[in-house]
Design a protein around this motif. Structure first.
Motif, PDB file in Angstrom:
ATOM      1  N   LYS A  13     -14.649  11.739 -58.960  1.00  0.00           N
ATOM      2  CA  LYS A  13     -14.676  10.283 -58.902  1.00  0.00           C
ATOM      3  C   LYS A  13     -14.840   9.863 -57.447  1.00  0.00           C
ATOM      4  O   LYS A  13     -14.156  10.382 -56.568  1.00  0.00           O
ATOM      5  CB  LYS A  13     -13.371   9.716 -59.468  1.00  0.00           C
ATOM      6  CG  LYS A  13     -13.333   8.215 -59.481  1.00  0.00           C
ATOM      7  CD  LYS A  13     -12.034   7.692 -60.071  1.00  0.00           C
ATOM      8  CE  LYS A  13     -12.012   6.183 -59.954  1.00  0.00           C
ATOM      9  NZ  LYS A  13     -10.676   5.640 -60.167  1.00  0.00           N
ATOM     10  N   ASP A  15     -14.513   6.851 -54.697  1.00  0.00           N
ATOM     11  CA  ASP A  15     -13.852   5.572 -54.482  1.00  0.00           C
ATOM     12  C   ASP A  15     -13.845   5.274 -52.986  1.00  0.00           C
ATOM     13  O   ASP A  15     -14.367   6.066 -52.194  1.00  0.00           O
ATOM     14  CB  ASP A  15     -12.424   5.606 -55.040  1.00  0.00           C
ATOM     15  CG  ASP A  15     -11.948   4.225 -55.472  1.00  0.00           C
ATOM     16  OD1 ASP A  15     -12.584   3.207 -55.090  1.00  0.00           O
ATOM     17  OD2 ASP A  15     -10.938   4.142 -56.173  1.00  0.00           O
ATOM     18  N   VAL A  16     -13.274   4.140 -52.621  1.00  0.00           N
ATOM     19  CA  VAL A  16     -13.267   3.727 -51.211  1.00  0.00           C
ATOM     20  C   VAL A  16     -11.893   3.192 -50.815  1.00  0.00           C
ATOM     21  O   VAL A  16     -11.159   2.670 -51.639  1.00  0.00           O
ATOM     22  CB  VAL A  16     -14.330   2.639 -50.916  1.00  0.00           C
ATOM     23  CG1 VAL A  16     -15.722   3.139 -51.193  1.00  0.00           C
ATOM     24  CG2 VAL A  16     -14.053   1.364 -51.668  1.00  0.00           C
ATOM     25  N   GLU A  18     -11.366   0.360 -48.636  1.00  0.00           N
ATOM     26  CA  GLU A  18     -12.159  -0.682 -47.977  1.00  0.00           C
ATOM     27  C   GLU A  18     -11.586  -1.057 -46.613  1.00  0.00           C
ATOM     28  O   GLU A  18     -12.331  -1.287 -45.665  1.00  0.00           O
ATOM     29  CB  GLU A  18     -12.260  -1.917 -48.870  1.00  0.00           C
ATOM     30  CG  GLU A  18     -13.234  -1.706 -50.015  1.00  0.00           C
ATOM     31  CD  GLU A  18     -13.559  -2.986 -50.744  1.00  0.00           C
ATOM     32  OE1 GLU A  18     -13.943  -3.968 -50.084  1.00  0.00           O
ATOM     33  OE2 GLU A  18     -13.440  -2.994 -51.979  1.00  0.00           O
ATOM     34  N   VAL A  23     -15.096   6.429 -47.581  1.00  0.00           N
ATOM     35  CA  VAL A  23     -15.569   6.779 -48.920  1.00  0.00           C
ATOM     36  C   VAL A  23     -15.002   8.163 -49.216  1.00  0.00           C
ATOM     37  O   VAL A  23     -15.041   9.051 -48.365  1.00  0.00           O
ATOM     38  CB  VAL A  23     -17.112   6.818 -48.991  1.00  0.00           C
ATOM     39  CG1 VAL A  23     -17.589   7.117 -50.399  1.00  0.00           C
ATOM     40  CG2 VAL A  23     -17.704   5.506 -48.482  1.00  0.00           C
ATOM     41  N   GLU A  26     -11.947  11.766 -55.358  1.00  0.00           N
ATOM     42  CA  GLU A  26     -10.559  11.914 -55.780  1.00  0.00           C
ATOM     43  C   GLU A  26     -10.476  12.717 -57.069  1.00  0.00           C
ATOM     44  O   GLU A  26     -11.439  12.772 -57.835  1.00  0.00           O
ATOM     45  CB  GLU A  26      -9.876  10.565 -55.923  1.00  0.00           C
ATOM     46  CG  GLU A  26     -10.337   9.723 -57.073  1.00  0.00           C
ATOM     47  CD  GLU A  26      -9.523   8.437 -57.208  1.00  0.00           C
ATOM     48  OE1 GLU A  26      -8.296   8.474 -57.064  1.00  0.00           O
ATOM     49  OE2 GLU A  26     -10.145   7.405 -57.462  1.00  0.00           O
ATOM     50  N   SER A  28      -9.818  13.704 -60.802  1.00  0.00           N
ATOM     51  CA  SER A  28      -9.947  12.903 -62.019  1.00  0.00           C
ATOM     52  C   SER A  28      -8.692  12.975 -62.876  1.00  0.00           C
ATOM     53  O   SER A  28      -8.403  12.068 -63.635  1.00  0.00           O
ATOM     54  CB  SER A  28     -11.143  13.378 -62.830  1.00  0.00           C
ATOM     55  OG  SER A  28     -10.979  14.738 -63.150  1.00  0.00           O
ATOM     56  N   THR A  64      -2.324   9.267 -51.737  1.00  0.00           N
ATOM     57  CA  THR A  64      -3.543   9.053 -52.510  1.00  0.00           C
ATOM     58  C   THR A  64      -4.378  10.314 -52.297  1.00  0.00           C
ATOM     59  O   THR A  64      -5.080  10.426 -51.291  1.00  0.00           O
ATOM     60  CB  THR A  64      -4.312   7.810 -52.019  1.00  0.00           C
ATOM     61  OG1 THR A  64      -3.472   6.673 -52.118  1.00  0.00           O
ATOM     62  CG2 THR A  64      -5.573   7.599 -52.830  1.00  0.00           C
ATOM     63  N   HIS A  66      -7.145  12.742 -51.896  1.00  0.00           N
ATOM     64  CA  HIS A  66      -8.573  12.472 -51.736  1.00  0.00           C
ATOM     65  C   HIS A  66      -9.209  13.440 -50.752  1.00  0.00           C
ATOM     66  O   HIS A  66      -8.514  14.123 -50.001  1.00  0.00           O
ATOM     67  CB  HIS A  66      -8.803  11.031 -51.261  1.00  0.00           C
ATOM     68  CG  HIS A  66      -8.378  10.798 -49.852  1.00  0.00           C
ATOM     69  ND1 HIS A  66      -7.063  10.609 -49.492  1.00  0.00           N
ATOM     70  CD2 HIS A  66      -9.098  10.737 -48.704  1.00  0.00           C
ATOM     71  CE1 HIS A  66      -6.990  10.434 -48.185  1.00  0.00           C
ATOM     72  NE2 HIS A  66      -8.211  10.517 -47.680  1.00  0.00           N
ATOM     73  N   LYS A  84     -18.144   0.276 -49.445  1.00  0.00           N
ATOM     74  CA  LYS A  84     -18.612  -0.058 -50.794  1.00  0.00           C
ATOM     75  C   LYS A  84     -20.118   0.172 -50.912  1.00  0.00           C
ATOM     76  O   LYS A  84     -20.600   0.711 -51.912  1.00  0.00           O
ATOM     77  CB  LYS A  84     -18.262  -1.513 -51.108  1.00  0.00           C
ATOM     78  CG  LYS A  84     -18.572  -1.911 -52.514  1.00  0.00           C
ATOM     79  CD  LYS A  84     -18.129  -3.338 -52.789  1.00  0.00           C
ATOM     80  CE  LYS A  84     -18.511  -3.741 -54.186  1.00  0.00           C
ATOM     81  NZ  LYS A  84     -18.194  -5.125 -54.474  1.00  0.00           N
ATOM     82  N   LYS A  87     -20.835   3.929 -50.994  1.00  0.00           N
ATOM     83  CA  LYS A  87     -20.456   4.453 -52.319  1.00  0.00           C
ATOM     84  C   LYS A  87     -21.577   4.191 -53.325  1.00  0.00           C
ATOM     85  O   LYS A  87     -21.965   5.087 -54.084  1.00  0.00           O
ATOM     86  CB  LYS A  87     -19.161   3.804 -52.790  1.00  0.00           C
ATOM     87  CG  LYS A  87     -18.788   4.159 -54.210  1.00  0.00           C
ATOM     88  CD  LYS A  87     -17.603   3.343 -54.695  1.00  0.00           C
ATOM     89  CE  LYS A  87     -17.417   3.494 -56.183  1.00  0.00           C
ATOM     90  NZ  LYS A  87     -16.368   2.636 -56.722  1.00  0.00           N
ATOM     91  N   GLU A  88     -22.108   2.974 -53.332  1.00  0.00           N
ATOM     92  CA  GLU A  88     -23.188   2.633 -54.267  1.00  0.00           C
ATOM     93  C   GLU A  88     -24.433   3.476 -54.015  1.00  0.00           C
ATOM     94  O   GLU A  88     -25.091   3.924 -54.956  1.00  0.00           O
ATOM     95  CB  GLU A  88     -23.506   1.138 -54.190  1.00  0.00           C
ATOM     96  CG  GLU A  88     -22.392   0.250 -54.699  1.00  0.00           C
ATOM     97  CD  GLU A  88     -21.939   0.599 -56.114  1.00  0.00           C
ATOM     98  OE1 GLU A  88     -22.804   0.844 -56.985  1.00  0.00           O
ATOM     99  OE2 GLU A  88     -20.722   0.648 -56.337  1.00  0.00           O
TER     100      GLU A  88
END
Length: 115
Positions: A13, A15-16, A18, A23, A26, A28, A64, A66, A84, A87-88
């Motif tokens: 997965k 994620d960020v 922000e 970025v 993590e 799952s 967290t 990661h 973000k 990530k995209e």
């Protein structure tokens, strides 16, 4: 920390953070996250001297788990929503390749790094 048995970790997965323009991948599985948090809490206990109130503010309540995969060279001058957007872009690349990704590995050792 010898009471912790080796376990499989799978990162799949993206994620960020922000606030920090990071970025990351993590785990799952909630089970994997819980195992990592248990190890983190034990390390906190080892390196915190509650009698003398040392280091109590340096530890977060929870980890967290990661693996950072991207951050800007200069965070102070990074464009708004940098993490973000990156990530995209990464997700788009995997879509173009028609591929799902999962990185699996065994966690069987802990290395302590400080900075």
């Amino acid at each position: 920390l010898s009471q912790f048995e080796p376990f499989e970790c799978d990162l799949n997965k993206i994620d960020v953070f922000e606030k920090n323009n990071v970025v990351f991948l993590e785990p799952s599985s909630l089970e994997t996250k819980n195992k990592m948090n248990n190890i983190y809490n034990e390390i906190k206990n080892i390196f915190t001297d509650t009698e003398n109130r040392l280091n109590l503010n340096k530890w977060r309540d929870n980890l967290t788990p990661h693996c950072t995969i991207a951050q800007p060279v200069n965070k102070a001058n990074a464009p708004n929503k940098w993490a973000k957007n990156i990530k995209e872009k990464i997700l788009d690349e995997f879509s173009l390749l028609n591929t799902n990704f999962t990185f699996k590995f065994k966690i069987d050792a802990i290395y302590w790094l400080t900075r």
